[in-house]
Each structure stands twice: as structure tokens, then as C-alpha cells.
Design a protein around this motif. Structure first.
Motif, mmCIF file in Angstrom:
data_model
loop_
_atom_site.group_PDB
_atom_site.id
_atom_site.type_symbol
_atom_site.label_atom_id
_atom_site.label_comp_id
_atom_site.label_asym_id
_atom_site.label_seq_id
_atom_site.Cartn_x
_atom_site.Cartn_y
_atom_site.Cartn_z
ATOM 1 N N ASN A 330 44.462 41.658 52.360
ATOM 2 C CA ASN A 330 43.479 41.696 51.279
ATOM 3 C C ASN A 330 42.977 40.298 50.941
ATOM 4 N N ARG A 333 40.601 39.220 53.504
ATOM 5 C CA ARG A 333 39.352 39.993 53.510
ATOM 6 C C ARG A 333 38.482 39.723 52.285
ATOM 7 N N TYR A 334 39.131 39.397 51.142
ATOM 8 C CA TYR A 334 38.342 39.193 49.923
ATOM 9 C C TYR A 334 38.218 37.728 49.532
ATOM 10 N N ASP A 359 44.945 33.660 46.398
ATOM 11 C CA ASP A 359 43.721 33.324 47.146
ATOM 12 C C ASP A 359 42.696 32.683 46.228
ATOM 13 N N ILE A 364 38.673 39.595 40.718
ATOM 14 C CA ILE A 364 38.437 40.983 40.289
ATOM 15 C C ILE A 364 38.110 40.978 38.797
ATOM 16 N N ILE A 372 43.364 49.199 39.647
ATOM 17 C CA ILE A 372 43.210 48.691 41.006
ATOM 18 C C ILE A 372 44.216 49.290 42.007
ATOM 19 N N TYR A 377 40.667 53.463 44.842
ATOM 20 C CA TYR A 377 39.938 52.709 43.834
ATOM 21 C C TYR A 377 39.512 51.379 44.446
ATOM 22 N N ARG A 378 38.214 51.112 44.368
ATOM 23 C CA ARG A 378 37.723 49.848 44.908
ATOM 24 C C ARG A 378 36.801 49.208 43.896
ATOM 25 N N VAL A 379 36.868 47.888 43.828
ATOM 26 C CA VAL A 379 35.961 47.185 42.921
ATOM 27 C C VAL A 379 34.566 47.261 43.505
ATOM 28 N N SER A 384 34.660 46.570 50.475
ATOM 29 C CA SER A 384 35.905 47.100 51.038
ATOM 30 C C SER A 384 35.655 47.711 52.408
ATOM 31 N N GLY A 389 38.537 48.169 54.829
ATOM 32 C CA GLY A 389 39.546 48.666 53.877
ATOM 33 C C GLY A 389 39.479 50.182 53.721
ATOM 34 N N THR A 390 40.609 50.770 53.354
ATOM 35 C CA THR A 390 40.634 52.220 53.134
ATOM 36 C C THR A 390 40.761 52.546 51.649
ATOM 37 N N GLY A 391 41.078 51.562 50.826
ATOM 38 C CA GLY A 391 41.282 51.817 49.399
ATOM 39 C C GLY A 391 42.673 52.344 49.103
ATOM 40 N N GLY A 393 45.555 50.523 50.356
ATOM 41 C CA GLY A 393 46.522 49.434 50.571
ATOM 42 C C GLY A 393 47.393 49.153 49.351
ATOM 43 N N LEU A 394 46.762 48.957 48.192
ATOM 44 C CA LEU A 394 47.550 48.574 47.011
ATOM 45 C C LEU A 394 48.425 49.724 46.516
HETATM 46 P P1 ADP Z 1 41.066 48.204 50.311
HETATM 47 O O1 ADP Z 1 41.537 48.865 51.519
HETATM 48 O O2 ADP Z 1 39.729 48.671 49.835
HETATM 49 O O3 ADP Z 1 41.214 46.735 50.347
HETATM 50 P P2 ADP Z 1 43.259 48.119 48.454
HETATM 51 O O4 ADP Z 1 44.027 49.222 47.788
HETATM 52 O O5 ADP Z 1 44.000 47.171 49.313
HETATM 53 O O6 ADP Z 1 42.063 48.790 49.198
HETATM 54 O O7 ADP Z 1 42.550 47.312 47.316
HETATM 55 C C1 ADP Z 1 41.810 47.997 46.317
HETATM 56 C C2 ADP Z 1 40.661 47.133 45.852
HETATM 57 O O8 ADP Z 1 41.177 46.009 45.171
HETATM 58 C C3 ADP Z 1 39.822 46.582 46.958
HETATM 59 O O9 ADP Z 1 38.800 47.466 47.331
HETATM 60 C C4 ADP Z 1 39.257 45.317 46.346
HETATM 61 O O10 ADP Z 1 38.103 45.649 45.589
HETATM 62 C C5 ADP Z 1 40.343 44.901 45.363
HETATM 63 N N1 ADP Z 1 41.172 43.790 45.903
HETATM 64 C C6 ADP Z 1 42.366 43.914 46.497
HETATM 65 N N2 ADP Z 1 42.872 42.692 46.820
HETATM 66 C C7 ADP Z 1 41.963 41.791 46.419
HETATM 67 C C8 ADP Z 1 41.889 40.352 46.465
HETATM 68 N N3 ADP Z 1 42.868 39.590 46.997
HETATM 69 N N4 ADP Z 1 40.790 39.774 45.918
HETATM 70 C C9 ADP Z 1 39.800 40.498 45.392
HETATM 71 N N5 ADP Z 1 39.803 41.855 45.309
HETATM 72 C C10 ADP Z 1 40.862 42.497 45.824
#
Ligand code: ADP
Length: 437
Positions: A330, A333-334, A359, A364, A372, A377-379, A384, A389-391, A393-394
């Protein structure tokens, strides 16, 4: 008003009484004797009234009538009034108490009152009796945890005094097919209120949902592998007119495969109550995480690893690796090109440990932070998707950490970056092995 009138009346009557006695004494030529007898009569009457008042002050007796007028009568009137007020008040209190008890007894949820110190039962309602298998009055003063001999987590949970999270999916001691949830409510400094709820239906629905997701994901796996396989067989060079389409189809089928894999991981984690307890060497884990970050970043970011803890962890190596990798991926990627990513492993103040991925990326907005870790759930959905991303991960990270009694701490500021930290309790920390040091 009553008192002033009584004073006046008594004084007049006293004077009249003595005047009469004196008159009779003078007629009989024995005034001192007459005054003496009058005083004795007055004293006897005073004693009799005092005795009456004292008798009625005894709480069991109610003063029914007030005798005559004057000071004694005024005193009796006041006592009568207080007694009537007190009786009305206590009757109202008893009625209220009875109504509260009835309400608590009629509640569809079980309610129990226990001592905070030793968890002994003080009171419980009818529903609690059925759900926990209690008997009235034999179960009173027994510790609540003793009714769950096969479920030590109830005892642990009661001892921990956790009021924010209910303990769910506990088998009812009265009927193991019934699943209950327990919630602790601090309602007095010495006692807890425990609310017991029948969650059998909810748990069944939850199970159906879990099975459904797991089955669908599983069923999708094979067709996806076939599609993927055929797409791989098409050479874009041989069909230049289809090249763009094939490329897009490959990307989408890869995304679908990733989605299915993540859903299966989540289902697997949800079905698990305990994970293997393995030693996890953090020095080599940090090396692996750095390698993964560098591979993903392709030189676009500065990757820093700080190993400040000097200890290792225990838990499932596979799941913890997947959680840490998710955070690292993440962060890469972000975070835009030229950003900095720090992987820091340190100790916490309470002798636990913390792996933070810091990072300098997009960050966010605060309003998204509480949600989150929810599935999908995605911002920013587009960002993503673009980054693969699959949404999920977290959600996976949160699940893995909760299976390790840990928690995920998130701090973020738009435009400045984010910190995702996995925090573990002291029970997960172990001395670093010689091979790792
Ligand atoms: P995804 O597969 O979309 O990354 P995650 O569950 O890993 O799904 O994360 C959910 C959302 O949290 C992401 O879509 C992103 O918007 C936000 N996010 C996660 N990690 C970060 C990060 N390090 N910096 C900014 N936004 C993040």
C-alpha cells in the motif's frame, strides 16, 4: 401558624386551670394544697401524652387520631403529618422498584448483576436464567465464570473487564446449540451489569454469509484459471488488431484472480480461531520486506528499514508476512515517485513491539480513517484500481492482527503521508535468536 395558635391556647388553658385550682383552694381555705394537686394532675397528663407520642414514634405504629388541642396536639399533628408523608414516599419507592424489577425481568435480553471484584452473581432476570442455565436462588453468590467451565475465554474476558467490545459467539451452558453474546456495562463502582443476548440466528446468518463468499470464491477460481490460461495462449504479435483488447482482458482477469484470492484469504482467516505459534525472525523478515518494497517500487522511492527493537515475535509467519507485505505494498502504491517509505520495527512503552510502515504519500482524509479497514472501502476507487488494489488488503491485515491479539494504528495527513502500525502486546515478543541477531 399552627404552633403559635397552640402556644397561645395552651398558655390560656394553663392559666385558667391554675386560676380555677386557686379559686377552689381559696374557697376550701387550702390554696397551696389546691395548687399542688393541680400541678400533680398537669404532670401526670404530660407524662401520659409523652408516653403516647413516644409510642407512636415507634416506626411500626401509625398515629391515627389527634387528641384535643394545644401543644401536645400540635406535636401529634406534626408527627402524624410526617408519618403519612413517609409512608406515601416509601410506598411510591416500593412501587417504582417493583416496576423496575418487572421491566428488567421482562427484558428479552438476559441481565445479570455481578460483583466487579470476584464476578459473583448478585441478581439475574428470567432470560439470563434460561440463557446461562442459572437456578434461583442457588446460583446467587456463585462466580459467573464457573457456569462456563469449558470456555476459559469467558473467565479471561470477565477478568479483563473489557467494556467496549462484547464477547460474541459463546456457547450457552444450558444448550450448546444456542450461541450467546455477553456485554459488560459498568453501572456502579462495585458492580457490573452483564447483558446476555441470544445471537444464534445472527451467527447462523454470519456463517451462511461466510460460506457463501467462500464457496463463490472457490467456484470462481477454476473458470478464472481457464480464462487466464487461454488468454496467455493468445500472442498479441500474431493478432495485432486484438492486442489492446487482449491486454485489457489479461489485466482484468488478473484483477479478478487477485480478488478471489483475497476473498478466500479473508474467509480462511475468519474461520480460524487460533493460528500456529511459530517463532518469527524479524531481522530476516525486514530484509524480505525491503526486497519486496524495492521490487514493487522499481527504484521510484527511497526505501529505509530501521530495526530498533532487537527482538523477535511469535505467531503465524505466513499470515504476519502477508499483513506486513500488504502495508508495504500500500505504501508503495499510494506514494508518488521520489517519495520515502520507512519500515520501522521498534518496542512500545508496555514492552510490546510495533512494526510501522511510514510513507510520504498522498495521505488519507480524516473522515475516511474510521472506515478504511472495511472490506472494499477505498478512499479513491480509481487510484486503488489503477494500482491493482482489491480493497481487501487492510481487512486482511486487521484480521491477522486480531488473531495475534494485536491492533492496527493508522495516522495520516493529506499530502504529507500515512503511518500504518501493527502493534503487538508483550506476550508476542521473544528474545532475538542468535541466528537472527
Ligand atoms: P486497496 O487494495 O484498495 O489498496 P486496502 O484495503 O489495502 O485496499 O486499502 C483500502 C484503502 O485505503 C485504499 O483504497 C486506499 O484508498 C487507502 N490506503 C491504504 N493504504 C494507504 C496508504 N499508505 N496511503 C494512502 N492511502 C492508503
Amino acid at each position: 401558624m399552627l404552633l403559635r395558635l397552640a402556644w397561645r391556647q395552651s398558655l390560656i388553658r394553663l392559666l385558667l386551670f391554675y386560676a380555677l385550682a386557686l379559686g377552689i383552694g381559696l374557697v376550701l381555705d387550702e390554696p397551696w394544697w389546691a395548687l399542688g394537686i393541680a400541678t400533680a394532675v398537669l404532670a401526670a397528663r404530660a407524662y401520659w401524652r409523652l408516653y403516647r407520642v413516644l409510642r407512636f414514634l415507634d416506626w411500626r405504629k401509625q398515629l391515627r387520631t389527634v387528641d384535643g388541642q394545644g401543644l401536645w396536639a400540635a406535636l401529634e399533628t406534626l408527627i402524624h403529618r410526617r408519618q403519612t408523608e413517609n409512608r406515601t414516599r416509601s410506598r411510591r419507592l416500593v412501587r417504582l422498584l417493583r416496576a423496575y424489577r418487572q421491566a428488567a425481568t421482562a427484558m428479552p435480553d438476559g441481565a445479570l448483576v455481578i460483583h466487579r471484584r470476584d464476578g459473583r452473581l448478585v441478581w439475574f432476570n428470567k432470560t439470563a436464567r434460561h440463557l446461562v442455565g442459572l437456578r434461583y436462588p442457588q446460583s446467587l453468590t456463585e462466580p459467573l465464570a464457573d457456569f462456563f467451565p469449558e470456555q476459559p475465554r469467558v473467565r479471561e474476558w470477565l477478568a479483563s473487564g473489557q467494556t467496549d467490545e462484547p464477547l460474541t459467539d459463546v456457547a450457552s451452558p444450558a444448550d450448546p446449540m444456542v450461541r450467546i453474546s455477553l456485554r459488560l456495562i459498568p453501572y456502579s463502582p462495585t458492580q457490573w451489569l452483564v447483558v446476555v443476548r441470544d445471537v444464534t440466528k445472527l451467527m447462523r446468518l454470519e456463517q451462511v454469509r461466510r460460506d457463501f463468499v467462500a464457496n463463490v470464491s472457490h467456484e470462481l477460481r477454476t473458470p478464472l484459471t481457464v480464462v487466464h490460461g487461454y488468454l496467455d495462449m493468445i500472442e498479441p504479435e500474431e493478432h495485432p488488431d486484438l492486442a489492446v483488447m487482449v491486454e485489457e482482458m489479461r489485466r482484468q482477469s488478473q484483477r479478478m484472480t487477485q480478488l478471489v484470492e483475497d476473498l478466500l484469504t479473508l474467509s480462511r482467516l475468519e474461520a480460524q480461531e487460533h493460528l500456529p505459534e511459530e517463532p518469527l525472525g524479524m531481522a530476516s523478515m525486514l530484509v524480505t520486506l525491503r526486497r519486496e518494497a524495492e521490487a514493487l517500487s522499481q527504484g521510484r522511492h527511497q526505501i529505509v528499514v530501521e530495526d530498533l527493537a532487537g527482538c523477535d515475535l511469535t505467531g503465524s509467519v505466513k499470515e504476519l508476512h502477508s499483513a506486513f507485505s500488504n502495508l508495504v505494498s500500500n505504501a508503495v502504491r499510494y506514494t508518488p515517485t521520489d517519495g520515502r517509505i520507512t519500515i520501522r520495527f521498534s518496542r512500545t512503552a508496555d514492552a510490546g513491539a510495533r512494526l510501522a510502515v511510514i510513507d510520504s504519500g498522498y495521505g488519507i482524509p480524516a473522515q475516511h480513517l474510521p472506515r478504511i479497514t472495511e472490506r472494499f472501502y477505498r478512499v479513491s476507487t480509481s487510484r486503488s484500481r489503477e494500482s491493482g488494489g482489491t480493497g481487501l488488503g487492510l481487512s486482511i491485515v486487521k484480521h491477522v492482527l486480531s488473531l495475534h491479539q494485536g491492533r492496527l494504528e493508522i495516522e495520516s495527513e493529506v499530502g504529507r503521508g500515512s503511518t500504518f502500525a501493527c502493534v503487538f502486546g508483550p506476550a508476542r515478543v521473544r528474545a532475538r535468536s542468535a541466528a537472527e541477531a
